[in-house]
Enzyme design. Structure first.
Site, PDB file in Angstrom:
ATOM      1  N   LYS A 116       0.812  -1.218   0.000  1.00 56.45           N
ATOM      2  CA  LYS A 116       0.000   0.000   0.000  1.00 56.45           C
ATOM      3  C   LYS A 116       0.846   1.269   0.000  1.00 56.45           C
ATOM      4  O   LYS A 116       0.439   2.300  -0.527  1.00 56.45           O
ATOM      5  CB  LYS A 116      -0.964  -0.017   1.188  1.00 56.45           C
ATOM      6  CG  LYS A 116      -2.059  -1.065   1.084  1.00 56.45           C
ATOM      7  CD  LYS A 116      -3.036  -0.946   2.245  1.00 56.45           C
ATOM      8  CE  LYS A 116      -4.203  -1.910   2.080  1.00 56.45           C
ATOM      9  NZ  LYS A 116      -3.800  -3.310   2.083  1.00 56.45           N
ATOM     10  N   GLU A 200      -2.782   6.762   7.563  1.00 58.02           N
ATOM     11  CA  GLU A 200      -3.262   7.828   6.701  1.00 58.02           C
ATOM     12  C   GLU A 200      -4.478   8.502   7.336  1.00 58.02           C
ATOM     13  O   GLU A 200      -5.094   7.968   8.261  1.00 58.02           O
ATOM     14  CB  GLU A 200      -3.636   7.284   5.317  1.00 58.02           C
ATOM     15  CG  GLU A 200      -4.808   6.335   5.319  1.00 58.02           C
ATOM     16  CD  GLU A 200      -5.084   5.725   3.957  1.00 58.02           C
ATOM     17  OE1 GLU A 200      -4.225   5.856   3.074  1.00 58.02           O
ATOM     18  OE2 GLU A 200      -6.152   5.120   3.786  1.00 58.02           O
ATOM     19  N   ASN A 235     -14.601  -2.763   8.870  1.00 53.30           N
ATOM     20  CA  ASN A 235     -13.875  -2.440   7.642  1.00 53.30           C
ATOM     21  C   ASN A 235     -14.011  -3.513   6.565  1.00 53.30           C
ATOM     22  O   ASN A 235     -13.238  -3.549   5.614  1.00 53.30           O
ATOM     23  CB  ASN A 235     -12.386  -2.194   7.928  1.00 53.30           C
ATOM     24  CG  ASN A 235     -12.165  -1.043   8.872  1.00 53.30           C
ATOM     25  OD1 ASN A 235     -12.719   0.037   8.678  1.00 53.30           O
ATOM     26  ND2 ASN A 235     -11.393  -1.260   9.914  1.00 53.30           N
ATOM     27  N   GLU A 275      -9.583   1.092  -5.686  1.00 50.97           N
ATOM     28  CA  GLU A 275     -10.527   1.538  -4.670  1.00 50.97           C
ATOM     29  C   GLU A 275     -10.301   3.006  -4.320  1.00 50.97           C
ATOM     30  O   GLU A 275      -9.157   3.450  -4.172  1.00 50.97           O
ATOM     31  CB  GLU A 275     -10.390   0.671  -3.419  1.00 50.97           C
ATOM     32  CG  GLU A 275     -10.669  -0.799  -3.683  1.00 50.97           C
ATOM     33  CD  GLU A 275     -10.865  -1.595  -2.400  1.00 50.97           C
ATOM     34  OE1 GLU A 275     -10.774  -0.998  -1.303  1.00 50.97           O
ATOM     35  OE2 GLU A 275     -11.122  -2.800  -2.499  1.00 50.97           O
ATOM     36  N   GLU A 288      -6.345   2.025  -2.586  1.00 53.89           N
ATOM     37  CA  GLU A 288      -5.450   0.922  -2.908  1.00 53.89           C
ATOM     38  C   GLU A 288      -5.907   0.285  -4.209  1.00 53.89           C
ATOM     39  O   GLU A 288      -7.020   0.538  -4.675  1.00 53.89           O
ATOM     40  CB  GLU A 288      -5.453  -0.125  -1.800  1.00 53.89           C
ATOM     41  CG  GLU A 288      -6.815  -0.758  -1.555  1.00 53.89           C
ATOM     42  CD  GLU A 288      -6.806  -1.737  -0.396  1.00 53.89           C
ATOM     43  OE1 GLU A 288      -5.734  -2.294  -0.106  1.00 53.89           O
ATOM     44  OE2 GLU A 288      -7.865  -1.941   0.214  1.00 53.89           O
ATOM     45  N   ASN A 290      -6.421  -3.513  -5.785  1.00 57.44           N
ATOM     46  CA  ASN A 290      -6.455  -4.948  -5.544  1.00 57.44           C
ATOM     47  C   ASN A 290      -6.153  -5.663  -6.850  1.00 57.44           C
ATOM     48  O   ASN A 290      -6.942  -5.604  -7.798  1.00 57.44           O
ATOM     49  CB  ASN A 290      -7.816  -5.375  -5.003  1.00 57.44           C
ATOM     50  CG  ASN A 290      -8.035  -4.855  -3.595  1.00 57.44           C
ATOM     51  OD1 ASN A 290      -7.235  -5.083  -2.710  1.00 57.44           O
ATOM     52  ND2 ASN A 290      -9.122  -4.131  -3.395  1.00 57.44           N
ATOM     53  N   PHE A 348     -22.050  -8.897  15.327  1.00 57.90           N
ATOM     54  CA  PHE A 348     -21.516  -9.555  14.127  1.00 57.90           C
ATOM     55  C   PHE A 348     -20.322 -10.461  14.435  1.00 57.90           C
ATOM     56  O   PHE A 348     -19.417 -10.614  13.623  1.00 57.90           O
ATOM     57  CB  PHE A 348     -21.128  -8.529  13.062  1.00 57.90           C
ATOM     58  CG  PHE A 348     -22.265  -7.670  12.594  1.00 57.90           C
ATOM     59  CD1 PHE A 348     -23.144  -8.108  11.636  1.00 57.90           C
ATOM     60  CD2 PHE A 348     -22.476  -6.424  13.156  1.00 57.90           C
ATOM     61  CE1 PHE A 348     -24.210  -7.328  11.216  1.00 57.90           C
ATOM     62  CE2 PHE A 348     -23.540  -5.631  12.753  1.00 57.90           C
ATOM     63  CZ  PHE A 348     -24.407  -6.086  11.783  1.00 57.90           C
TER      64      PHE A 348
END
Length: 672
Positions: A116, A200, A235, A275, A288, A290, A348
């Site tokens: 990244k 970041e 996330n 993304e 980033e 992928n 979750f």
């Protein structure tokens, strides 16, 4: 074209690749661990090779084991799916040395975009908008705090080699930055074998929108529209759609062109995804790239008509793309719901176990033109293991048309499909997914990555039936009760010269809701009249023993899960889960006098919230802990979960040690 493709993956994505390879007439090879010996992808493939123990670090991400499987089977190409070795440059290099085609991008692109930090530098050089942050590696928690303070909170702490939400934490202050750095580092090392971390700026009120790119080895690169992936938890994406309800034509074009520019800058070929984070003013920033197939690729396939797996195979075989940018048309609207084995009622948390019932809705085109697609890697009777990602299936719905009307049609098609999906044996998020489809904010397309936290600040506790929904549930409960009563009459027959007569007047109760009604039966169904004068015609397909039934209520057809639980009728529909008691007026009056059973007191206990392994315990007997203090860490499905004290207390005893495997609600420690 290739003679045989080995899929270096498992579960849903392995099954997905096998389907396309089969359509192209290419034999396939599956690989499997001990835990996956009886998995669906193993039975679907033409050949299967065992590659080791259940933990992925000893099987699916061991390059030598995959190479051995290739040599044993003579496969001349490998599709890596997503996760595992899909973005591992060393794996791609090893295949190249073996003379085996990698169905993915070139090694240089994987290495550049897989890191990244490097990818952000390259993106900036290619003219792609980037998020402010610290692009150098961070050595320890103290440096993380210093950098985060300089950037300005909130910040996002990320694993450089990360993906899938692992190794990511949001920090709002120094303490969270320190703790988040260590947790991200631990997860990154466990999941990717690489513990490098960077930081970041975290963009508030963000949308997560990504661009699908596709390129061949002849210099042709294009983009296939965007996907909105803003609804996330921890996330990780939960619901995705294409196109985005937020982008306009100009922003879509600008994002697409920047994505293509980045792909060309690194000599990219195959399918990949760039993304972006997008703010409320449609300013977009590179997150980033992928260098693999994305989990949510089906929605792009549904709106473009392009099979991305097929294109990856053809590109890897050296073929040119058969179409250009001008020929890519976006048709209709598609939504994907990720069905996970995780309990939304417990924040979750992952769930494991056997799928005692797994009945997905019918796939294909419906009479109204909508389409349902279900990508899965499980079957009824199979197991959800603690060793891998808890995804069960990806349910997709597509509707024709454009704009808000097409989107709502796709949302409604998804709601119906979710209503028809039966899963038992493990905790799952079907109720949550169904509830989201009914929320006004979602239906209006007002999304951010904070959607779940904002709409469910106290967690998901199910949906409480409102006036209209309560009447529908009561009418269905009364209808089911009528079927069961009629069956009882047929079984019991007559007593003397008298045959038992079915009642018409009932009181239906679920939770704190109680509705009196009168049910009249006829040739075409029943008519339910409520005390306020509302009348609902009801016709249904329920028969004793069925667990799912369709009901036509006031002209609208709904699917509902039905279970008989003792004297109650359990109904699950649109995120609602009720146990309805249908009683005569006299019995209902007596039932109101019955005392309510009180739940056990667990306020002085820390119970394990999910099946997992205790990786650390931070306190001992006699310690005084403060509210919010970390007590223990449980690792499940490759994710670290920090358990904290809810209030100030003294530890009475610790019941477990690091390394212990615990079930749900097993005792970790007690307090005085």
């Amino acid at each position: 074209m290739f003679k045989k493709i080995l899929i270096a993956n498992r579960g849903e994505i392995a099954c997905r690749v096998i389907k396309t390879a089969r359509r192209l007439g290419i034999p396939t090879v599956a690989v499997y661990s001990d835990a996956d010996r009886n998995a669906l992808h193993v039975t679907m493939a033409d050949e299967a090779v065992h590659i080791g123990p259940a933990p992925s670090a000893q099987s699916y991400i061991v390059i030598d084991r995959i190479l051995d499987a290739i040599r044993k089977t003579g496969a001349d190409a490998v599709h890596p799916g997503y996760g595992f070795l899909s973005e591992n440059a060393a794996f791609a290099e090893a295949l190249e040395k073996e003379g085996v085609a990698f169905i993915g991008p070139p090694v240089g692109a994987i290495r550049a975009m897989g890191d990244k930090i490097t990818s952000k530098k390259l993106a900036a050089e290619a003219g792609v908008n980037t998020v402010p942050g610290h692009m150098g590696l961070i050595e320890d928690a103290d440096e993380a705090v210093t950098i985060a303070s300089r950037i300005g909170y909130p910040v996002m702490i990320k694993a450089s080699a990360g993906g899938g939400g692992k190794g990511m934490r949001i920090a709002w202050n120094d303490a969270e930055a320190r703790e988040g750095f260590q947790s991200s580092r631990n997860e990154a090392k466990s999941s990717f074998g690489d513990d490098r971390i960077f930081i970041e700026k975290f963009v508030t009120q963000p949308r997560h929108i990504e661009i699908q790119v596709l390129g061949d080895k002849h210099g042709n690169t294009l983009y296939l529209g965007e996907r909105e992936c803003s609804i996330q938890r921890r996330n990780q994406k939960v619901i995705e759609e294409a196109p985005s309800p937020f982008l306009d034509v100009a922003t879509r074009k600008a994002m697409g062109e920047q994505a293509v520019a980045l792909a060309r800058a690194v000599g990219y070929h195959s399918a990949g995804t760039v993304e972006f984070i997008v703010d409320g003013n449609r300013n977009f920033y590179f997150l980033e790239m992928n260098t693999r197939l994305q989990v949510e690729h089906p929605v792009t396939e549904l709106i473009t008509g392009i099979d991305l797996v097929e294109q990856m195979i053809r590109v890897a075989a050296g073929e040119k793309l058969a179409f250009g940018q001008d020929e890519v048309k976006l048709d209709g609207w598609a939504i994907e719901s990720r069905l996970y084995a995780e309990d939304p009622y417990r924040n979750f948390l992952p769930s494991i176990g056997r799928l005692t019932r797994y009945r997905p809705p019918a796939e294909g085109k419906a009479a109204d033109g909508t389409v349902v697609r279900n990508d899965t890697g499980v079957y009824e009777g199979g197991e959800i293991s603690m060793y891998y990602d808890p995804m069960v299936a990806k349910l997709c719905a597509w509707a024709p048309g454009e704009g808000a009307e097409a989107r709502l049609a796709a949302v409604d098609a998804m709601a119906r499909a979710l209503d028809g999906f039966e899963v038992e044996g493990v905790g799952h998020n079907l109720p949550f997914l169904a509830a989201v489809m009914q929320q006004p904010r979602f239906r209006e397309g007002r999304l951010t990555t904070a959607y779940i936290a904002e709409e469910f600040p106290d967690g998901f506790n199910g949906v409480e039936p409102d006036g209209e929904a309560a009447r529908v549930l009561a009418a269905v409960a009364a209808s089911v009760n009528q079927v069961m009563q009629a069956r009882a009459v047929q079984i019991s027959g007559t007593i003397g010269n008298h045959r038992r007569v079915l009642g018409k007047d009932w009181v239906v109760r679920f939770g704190e809701t109680e509705l009196a009604l009168t049910l009249e039966t006829g040739v075409e169904g029943a008519s339910v009249r409520f005390a306020d004068g509302t009348v609902l015609p009801v016709a249904g397909s329920f028969v004793p023993g069925s667990t799912h039934a369709s009901f036509t209520i006031a002209g609208e057809t709904v699917g509902m899960k039905v279970d008989l639980v003792g004297p109650a009728i359990r109904l699950r529909w649109r995120g609602m889960d009720v146990k309805a008691h249908v009683r005569s007026g006299r019995v209902a009056a007596l039932a109101r006098l019955m005392p309510k059973k009180q739940p056990p007191d667990t306020s002085k206990m820390l119970l394990c919230p999910m099946p997992g392994v205790i990786t650390s315990v931070s306190v001992k007997a006699g310690d005084t802990v403060e509210a919010g203090q970390a007590l223990a860490v449980v690792e499940a499905m490759k994710m670290e979960n920090i358990l904290r004290a809810e209030k100030r207390a003294v530890v009475r005893r610790v019941a477990v040690e690091p390394g212990a495997s615990l079930a749900v609600d097993e005792l970790i420690m007690e307090f005085e």
